[in-house]
Design a protein around this motif. Structure first.
Motif, PDB file in Angstrom:
ATOM      1  N   LEU A   1       5.712   8.536  -0.681  1.00  0.00           N
ATOM      2  CA  LEU A   1       4.855   7.193  -0.850  1.00  0.00           C
ATOM      3  C   LEU A   1       5.905   6.103  -1.437  1.00  0.00           C
ATOM      4  CD1 LEU A   1       1.320   8.157  -1.246  1.00  0.00           C
ATOM      5  CD2 LEU A   1       2.298   7.554   0.946  1.00  0.00           C
ATOM      6  N   ASP A   2       6.040   4.997  -0.843  1.00  0.00           N
ATOM      7  CA  ASP A   2       6.649   4.016  -1.796  1.00  0.00           C
ATOM      8  C   ASP A   2       6.138   3.832  -3.221  1.00  0.00           C
ATOM      9  OD1 ASP A   2       7.834   3.096   0.722  1.00  0.00           O
ATOM     10  OD2 ASP A   2       6.532   1.562   1.068  1.00  0.00           O
ATOM     11  N   LYS A   3       6.959   3.376  -4.195  1.00  0.00           N
ATOM     12  CA  LYS A   3       6.740   3.498  -5.676  1.00  0.00           C
ATOM     13  C   LYS A   3       5.406   2.627  -5.769  1.00  0.00           C
ATOM     14  CE  LYS A   3       8.341   1.579  -9.943  1.00  0.00           C
ATOM     15  NZ  LYS A   3       9.035   0.264 -10.469  1.00  0.00           N
ATOM     16  N   GLU A   4       5.067   1.522  -4.831  1.00  0.00           N
ATOM     17  CA  GLU A   4       3.922   0.849  -5.289  1.00  0.00           C
ATOM     18  C   GLU A   4       2.864   1.065  -4.457  1.00  0.00           C
ATOM     19  OE1 GLU A   4       3.496  -0.852  -7.913  1.00  0.00           O
ATOM     20  OE2 GLU A   4       5.718  -0.499  -8.243  1.00  0.00           O
ATOM     21  N   THR A   5       2.933   2.121  -3.357  1.00  0.00           N
ATOM     22  CA  THR A   5       2.007   2.783  -2.611  1.00  0.00           C
ATOM     23  C   THR A   5       0.825   3.684  -3.440  1.00  0.00           C
ATOM     24  OG1 THR A   5       3.227   2.224  -0.529  1.00  0.00           O
ATOM     25  CG2 THR A   5       1.423   4.012  -0.542  1.00  0.00           C
ATOM     26  N   ASN A   6      -0.151   3.517  -3.203  1.00  0.00           N
ATOM     27  CA  ASN A   6      -1.064   4.804  -3.923  1.00  0.00           C
ATOM     28  C   ASN A   6      -1.588   5.547  -2.992  1.00  0.00           C
ATOM     29  OD1 ASN A   6      -2.226   1.871  -3.694  1.00  0.00           O
ATOM     30  ND2 ASN A   6      -3.842   3.052  -4.451  1.00  0.00           N
TER      31      ASN A   6
ATOM     32  N   GLU B   1      -3.251   8.037   7.827  1.00  0.00           N
ATOM     33  CA  GLU B   1      -4.264   6.945   7.582  1.00  0.00           C
ATOM     34  C   GLU B   1      -4.185   6.035   6.421  1.00  0.00           C
ATOM     35  OE1 GLU B   1      -8.143   7.603   8.905  1.00  0.00           O
ATOM     36  OE2 GLU B   1      -9.083   5.603   8.118  1.00  0.00           O
ATOM     37  N   TYR B   2      -3.837   4.682   6.557  1.00  0.00           N
ATOM     38  CA  TYR B   2      -3.649   3.957   5.357  1.00  0.00           C
ATOM     39  C   TYR B   2      -4.802   2.864   5.572  1.00  0.00           C
ATOM     40  CZ  TYR B   2       0.769   6.086   5.263  1.00  0.00           C
ATOM     41  OH  TYR B   2       1.984   6.929   5.016  1.00  0.00           O
ATOM     42  N   VAL B   3      -5.230   2.498   4.174  1.00  0.00           N
ATOM     43  CA  VAL B   3      -5.891   1.046   3.970  1.00  0.00           C
ATOM     44  C   VAL B   3      -5.067   0.182   3.593  1.00  0.00           C
ATOM     45  CG1 VAL B   3      -7.813   0.039   2.650  1.00  0.00           C
ATOM     46  CG2 VAL B   3      -8.204   2.586   3.669  1.00  0.00           C
TER      47      VAL B   3
ATOM     48  N   LYS C   1       9.776   5.815   6.569  1.00  0.00           N
ATOM     49  CA  LYS C   1       9.987   5.229   5.343  1.00  0.00           C
ATOM     50  C   LYS C   1       9.563   3.618   5.402  1.00  0.00           C
ATOM     51  CE  LYS C   1      13.200   4.686   1.367  1.00  0.00           C
ATOM     52  NZ  LYS C   1      14.565   4.851   0.989  1.00  0.00           N
ATOM     53  N   HIS C   2       8.638   3.254   4.610  1.00  0.00           N
ATOM     54  CA  HIS C   2       8.360   1.987   4.644  1.00  0.00           C
ATOM     55  C   HIS C   2       7.475   1.444   6.071  1.00  0.00           C
ATOM     56  CE1 HIS C   2      10.541   1.512   1.170  1.00  0.00           C
ATOM     57  NE2 HIS C   2      11.830   1.375   1.588  1.00  0.00           N
ATOM     58  N   GLU C   3       7.297   2.413   6.651  1.00  0.00           N
ATOM     59  CA  GLU C   3       6.856   1.930   8.145  1.00  0.00           C
ATOM     60  C   GLU C   3       5.449   0.979   8.170  1.00  0.00           C
ATOM     61  OE1 GLU C   3       5.442   5.278  10.622  1.00  0.00           O
ATOM     62  OE2 GLU C   3       4.524   6.250   8.828  1.00  0.00           O
ATOM     63  N   VAL C   4       4.675   1.167   7.282  1.00  0.00           N
ATOM     64  CA  VAL C   4       3.337   0.335   7.145  1.00  0.00           C
ATOM     65  C   VAL C   4       3.589  -1.031   6.856  1.00  0.00           C
ATOM     66  CG1 VAL C   4       0.980  -0.044   6.292  1.00  0.00           C
ATOM     67  CG2 VAL C   4       1.770   2.474   7.030  1.00  0.00           C
ATOM     68  N   ARG C   5       4.505  -1.074   5.843  1.00  0.00           N
ATOM     69  CA  ARG C   5       4.817  -2.491   5.367  1.00  0.00           C
ATOM     70  C   ARG C   5       5.736  -3.066   6.418  1.00  0.00           C
ATOM     71  NH1 ARG C   5       3.983  -2.425  -0.235  1.00  0.00           N
ATOM     72  NH2 ARG C   5       3.359  -0.441  -1.157  1.00  0.00           N
ATOM     73  N   ILE C   6       6.488  -2.583   7.134  1.00  0.00           N
ATOM     74  CA  ILE C   6       7.305  -3.187   8.043  1.00  0.00           C
ATOM     75  C   ILE C   6       6.567  -3.697   9.211  1.00  0.00           C
ATOM     76  CG2 ILE C   6       9.159  -2.822   9.818  1.00  0.00           C
ATOM     77  CD1 ILE C   6      10.604  -0.790   7.876  1.00  0.00           C
TER      78      ILE C   6
END
Ligand code: URA
Length: 233
Positions: free
Chosen positions: A105-110, A135-137, A185-190
């Protein structure tokens, strides 16, 4: 994994006492990758070498462990600490096993991440053929509109591949749920960026059948046999 003396490794694997393991080695009853080794100080690596005693494969000395962790933001998923930064393994101070995270997970993802010392298990979970849904919120700085949802559901190019979410659903004004299969990597953020949404918080809440549940940030629990079974069913 670091290299170990053969006699010590056999003893740690519970074959016999160190002295008795040396005897086994001298007697020519121990093979490393099919070759009889008569030197107790021969170095082996559990990750790459196959050890047999009287033709029977010896299992690695490490008990396999599996944890479901609620990763807090600010922790990096790596085994090699960059400078003085916090790494996920800092959250397991009392363990002797050589743990690593299953994917990143990215550093800032929890949220939910699996931690184990079982490379085979980790590869199975990560491999695209396992088709495990994550699944992400996502909390955003803006209110989510139907146009945002439409663009989110189209997906985005991540590295060299177009990633299309399995589902996207708005759950509150500035919060949506998104399910993806890829694990890039970073898929949801992208995907969020393509929809011109600014991510304020990203939490993984599910991997396949495994739910984050009520674990507090930084807390973890062992996976049960049933958990592991359901993950691949
Ligand atoms: N997608 C992201 O963008 N970041 C993560 O940490 C996980 C999935």
């Amino acid at each position: 994994m670091e290299k170990k003396r053969l006699s010590k490794a056999l003893a740690a694997a519970g074959i016999a006492s160190r002295r008795a393991c040396e005897e086994l080695i001298f007697e020519g009853r121990v093979q490393v990758n099919g070759e009889t080794i008569k030197l107790p100080q021969h170095h082996i690596d559990w990750d790459t070498d196959r050890i047999t005693v009287d033709g029977e494969t010896v299992k690695t000395e490490q008990k396999k462990v599996y944890y479901l962790l609620n990763k807090p933001p600010g922790y990096i998923c790596t085994n090699i600490r960059p400078g003085k930064k916090k790494i996920v393994l800092d959250l397991f101070p009392d363990t002797n096993e050589r743990l690593f995270t299953v994917g990143r997970l990215d550093k800032e993802t929890n949220g939910l991440i699996l931690v184990t010392n079982d490379g085979h298990f980790a590869n199975r979970v990560i491999h695209p053929s396992s088709n495990i849904i994550k699944e992400y919120v996502v909390k955003t700085l803006q209110e989510i509109t139907p146009e945002h949802l439409e663009t989110l559901s189209q997906g985005a190019r991540v590295d060299d591949k177009w990633v299309r979410p399995v589902s996207v659903r708005k759950i509150r004004k500035g919060t949506f749920r998104i399910c993806v299969k890829e694990g890039k990597k970073h898929e949801v953020r992208i995907i969020a960026e393509r929809a011109k949404l600014k991510v304020a918080e990203l939490t993984r809440v599910r991997i396949g059948s495994l739910l984050l549940g009520t674990l507090q940030e930084g807390e973890y629990r062992p996976l049960t046999e049933k958990d592991k079974e359901l993950l691949f069913s």
